[in-house]
Motif scaffolding. Sequence first.
Motif, mmCIF file in Angstrom:
data_model
loop_
_atom_site.group_PDB
_atom_site.id
_atom_site.type_symbol
_atom_site.label_atom_id
_atom_site.label_comp_id
_atom_site.label_asym_id
_atom_site.label_seq_id
_atom_site.Cartn_x
_atom_site.Cartn_y
_atom_site.Cartn_z
ATOM 1 N N MET A 1 0.839 -1.191 0.000
ATOM 2 C CA MET A 1 0.000 0.000 0.000
ATOM 3 C C MET A 1 0.880 1.251 0.000
ATOM 4 S SD MET A 1 -2.926 1.224 2.733
ATOM 5 C CE MET A 1 -4.112 0.073 2.084
ATOM 6 N N SER A 2 0.569 2.226 -0.861
ATOM 7 C CA SER A 2 1.328 3.468 -0.958
ATOM 8 C C SER A 2 0.438 4.617 -0.518
ATOM 9 C CB SER A 2 1.799 3.679 -2.393
ATOM 10 O OG SER A 2 2.399 4.941 -2.536
ATOM 11 N N GLU A 3 0.773 5.203 0.634
ATOM 12 C CA GLU A 3 -0.024 6.312 1.134
ATOM 13 C C GLU A 3 0.593 7.635 0.735
ATOM 14 O OE1 GLU A 3 -0.693 5.945 5.308
ATOM 15 O OE2 GLU A 3 -2.377 4.568 5.002
ATOM 16 N N GLN A 4 -0.282 8.640 0.495
ATOM 17 C CA GLN A 4 0.174 9.971 0.146
ATOM 18 C C GLN A 4 -0.709 10.987 0.851
ATOM 19 O OE1 GLN A 4 -1.111 9.533 -4.244
ATOM 20 N NE2 GLN A 4 -1.443 11.715 -3.844
ATOM 21 N N PRO A 5 -0.199 12.168 1.101
ATOM 22 C CA PRO A 5 -1.008 13.197 1.765
ATOM 23 C C PRO A 5 -1.940 13.888 0.781
ATOM 24 C CG PRO A 5 1.162 14.052 1.291
ATOM 25 C CD PRO A 5 1.180 12.609 0.858
ATOM 26 N N ARG A 6 -2.988 14.465 1.305
ATOM 27 C CA ARG A 6 -3.773 15.402 0.507
ATOM 28 C C ARG A 6 -3.044 16.741 0.613
ATOM 29 N NH1 ARG A 6 -8.597 12.789 -0.518
ATOM 30 N NH2 ARG A 6 -9.517 11.573 1.176
ATOM 31 N N ASP A 7 -2.256 17.041 -0.368
ATOM 32 C CA ASP A 7 -1.371 18.197 -0.254
ATOM 33 C C ASP A 7 -1.595 19.272 -1.316
ATOM 34 O OD1 ASP A 7 -0.469 16.783 -2.421
ATOM 35 O OD2 ASP A 7 1.575 16.505 -1.691
ATOM 36 N N LEU A 8 -2.728 19.197 -2.025
ATOM 37 C CA LEU A 8 -3.003 20.195 -3.050
ATOM 38 C C LEU A 8 -4.484 20.530 -3.061
ATOM 39 C CD1 LEU A 8 -2.077 21.941 -5.445
ATOM 40 C CD2 LEU A 8 -2.446 19.956 -6.929
ATOM 41 N N VAL A 9 -4.798 21.811 -2.936
ATOM 42 C CA VAL A 9 -6.173 22.308 -3.039
ATOM 43 C C VAL A 9 -6.243 23.224 -4.248
ATOM 44 C CG1 VAL A 9 -7.990 23.668 -1.946
ATOM 45 C CG2 VAL A 9 -6.556 22.167 -0.551
ATOM 46 N N VAL A 10 -7.157 22.936 -5.167
ATOM 47 C CA VAL A 10 -7.346 23.789 -6.343
ATOM 48 C C VAL A 10 -8.730 24.423 -6.258
ATOM 49 C CG1 VAL A 10 -5.718 22.645 -7.872
ATOM 50 C CG2 VAL A 10 -8.007 21.720 -7.670
ATOM 51 N N VAL A 11 -8.777 25.729 -6.468
ATOM 52 C CA VAL A 11 -10.009 26.494 -6.272
ATOM 53 C C VAL A 11 -10.312 27.265 -7.552
ATOM 54 C CG1 VAL A 11 -11.206 28.181 -4.831
ATOM 55 C CG2 VAL A 11 -9.382 26.754 -3.841
ATOM 56 N N GLY A 12 -11.556 27.184 -8.010
ATOM 57 C CA GLY A 12 -11.978 27.911 -9.197
ATOM 58 C C GLY A 12 -13.120 28.854 -8.892
ATOM 59 N N ALA A 13 -13.059 30.068 -9.443
ATOM 60 C CA ALA A 13 -14.108 31.065 -9.221
ATOM 61 C C ALA A 13 -14.196 31.977 -10.434
ATOM 62 C CB ALA A 13 -13.817 31.889 -7.966
ATOM 63 N N SER A 14 -15.351 32.613 -10.570
ATOM 64 C CA SER A 14 -15.534 33.559 -11.670
ATOM 65 C C SER A 14 -16.313 34.760 -11.140
ATOM 66 C CB SER A 14 -16.251 32.880 -12.847
ATOM 67 O OG SER A 14 -16.321 33.745 -13.961
ATOM 68 N N ILE A 123 -7.830 18.193 -3.627
ATOM 69 C CA ILE A 123 -9.164 18.637 -3.249
ATOM 70 C C ILE A 123 -9.548 19.761 -4.199
ATOM 71 C CG2 ILE A 123 -10.631 19.605 -1.444
ATOM 72 C CD1 ILE A 123 -8.689 18.530 0.622
ATOM 73 N N GLY A 124 -10.686 19.622 -4.883
ATOM 74 C CA GLY A 124 -11.177 20.648 -5.787
ATOM 75 C C GLY A 124 -12.326 21.420 -5.165
ATOM 76 N N VAL A 125 -12.335 22.734 -5.372
ATOM 77 C CA VAL A 125 -13.363 23.610 -4.805
ATOM 78 C C VAL A 125 -13.889 24.529 -5.894
ATOM 79 C CG1 VAL A 125 -13.901 25.351 -3.065
ATOM 80 C CG2 VAL A 125 -12.201 23.578 -2.559
ATOM 81 N N VAL A 126 -15.210 24.574 -6.055
ATOM 82 C CA VAL A 126 -15.850 25.479 -7.004
ATOM 83 C C VAL A 126 -16.624 26.528 -6.225
ATOM 84 C CG1 VAL A 126 -17.649 25.692 -8.759
ATOM 85 C CG2 VAL A 126 -15.984 23.844 -8.910
ATOM 86 N N LEU A 127 -16.345 27.809 -6.523
ATOM 87 C CA LEU A 127 -16.999 28.926 -5.851
ATOM 88 C C LEU A 127 -17.895 29.682 -6.835
ATOM 89 C CD1 LEU A 127 -13.935 30.293 -3.813
ATOM 90 C CD2 LEU A 127 -15.707 28.693 -3.045
ATOM 91 N N SER A 128 -18.327 30.841 -6.427
ATOM 92 C CA SER A 128 -19.276 31.659 -7.181
ATOM 93 C C SER A 128 -18.838 31.864 -8.630
ATOM 94 C CB SER A 128 -19.419 33.016 -6.487
ATOM 95 O OG SER A 128 -20.200 33.908 -7.245
ATOM 96 N N GLY A 129 -19.807 31.839 -9.525
ATOM 97 C CA GLY A 129 -19.553 32.094 -10.937
ATOM 98 C C GLY A 129 -20.769 31.761 -11.769
ATOM 99 N N SER A 130 -20.893 32.377 -12.929
ATOM 100 C CA SER A 130 -21.987 32.063 -13.833
ATOM 101 C C SER A 130 -21.596 30.885 -14.724
ATOM 102 C CB SER A 130 -22.349 33.284 -14.686
ATOM 103 O OG SER A 130 -21.242 33.715 -15.446
ATOM 104 N N LEU A 131 -22.578 30.348 -15.428
ATOM 105 C CA LEU A 131 -22.398 29.223 -16.340
ATOM 106 C C LEU A 131 -21.883 27.980 -15.605
ATOM 107 C CD1 LEU A 131 -21.109 31.067 -19.539
ATOM 108 C CD2 LEU A 131 -23.451 30.595 -18.807
#
Length: 347
Positions: A1-14, A123-131
């Motif tokens: 088993m190969s464990e890895q951290p959650r070490d990246l957060v990507v956030v998108g907004a418009s 971890i992906g995060v979607v914030l305020s935006g149209s479409l």
Amino acid sequence: MSEQPRDLVVVGASAGGVEALRDLVSGLPADFAAAVVVVLHLPPAGVSSLPAILGRAGPLPAESARHGGTLRPGRIYTAPPDHHLLVEDGRVRLSRGPTENGHRPAIDATFRSAAQARGPGVIGVVLSGSLDDGTTGLSVIKSRGGLAYVQDPKEAIYRGMPESALMRVKMDGVLPAREMGAELAQRVRETVDGCGVPPLSLIDEVEAKAARAGERVAASLPEVVDVTNPSKFACPDCQGVLFSLDERGMRYRCRVGHAWTAQALFQQQSQEIEQALWAGLRALEEKRDLAGSMCEDAQARGFPLVATRYQWHAEETSRAVEVLRQFLLNGLPAPDGPADELSDESA
């Protein structure tokens, strides 16, 4: 088993995203154990003030991402204008690849590259935006074992992007932006199994290749024309044929790589139709005025039959002007319906 951290957060907004981003980063602790990559739709010219805004909003330092820079935990990296921000081997890759939904930087391009590079560690995060920007990229993150979060649409200034993501992606959390930071701080302390992560689909590989335009990619990777079927539509950016990326015809790319969702394509077509109609109105008014001048000239020269013909043209064109003007002012429907607004906010 190969464990890895959650070490990246990507956030998108418009549209409405600056306020949501400010709220999110205000809740991140100073010892946040992951790098945060932020993509906000920006105009191509000028310098973004977003790093300064986010740096003041919370304890984490923020900077505009630099090509080749290492992604470090506890720092915020923002996409610069007119460049896709891609993740590769723990570093930033800036690309001027084809626009997606008319945007560069594009949220989906960043999300897709993060999923490819870090798999379940994202971890992906979607914030305020149209479409619906960010929905496709968030689904790729989920398919690779990552987590998906979305701002509660009820508090978002523009609900389009959060609602689209909620409709199409199984979420790990739906939160107000101000509560997102504490939740992310808990999740990035987790480790995940990095084995058995499914590879990107062939379509996702092709799309990732398009975003990395100008960089070396696998020579064996096919082009969009090799793995998709042509649609009935033309690309608004280059007028080339759009190829359908899914069976329902909800996503498209052209031969050179411009990408469109059906919703964004519909909005762009609506804008182009309105522009064409205003140009048509201008041409009709010029024709009416020119016919009137020619009528007066014929009368002055003693040619009544010619004058009558030009007078008829002037009257017919004048009626067409009124019909078209009334349609443009009163009858042209908004692309997203009467309840939605379609402006973008930039920093």
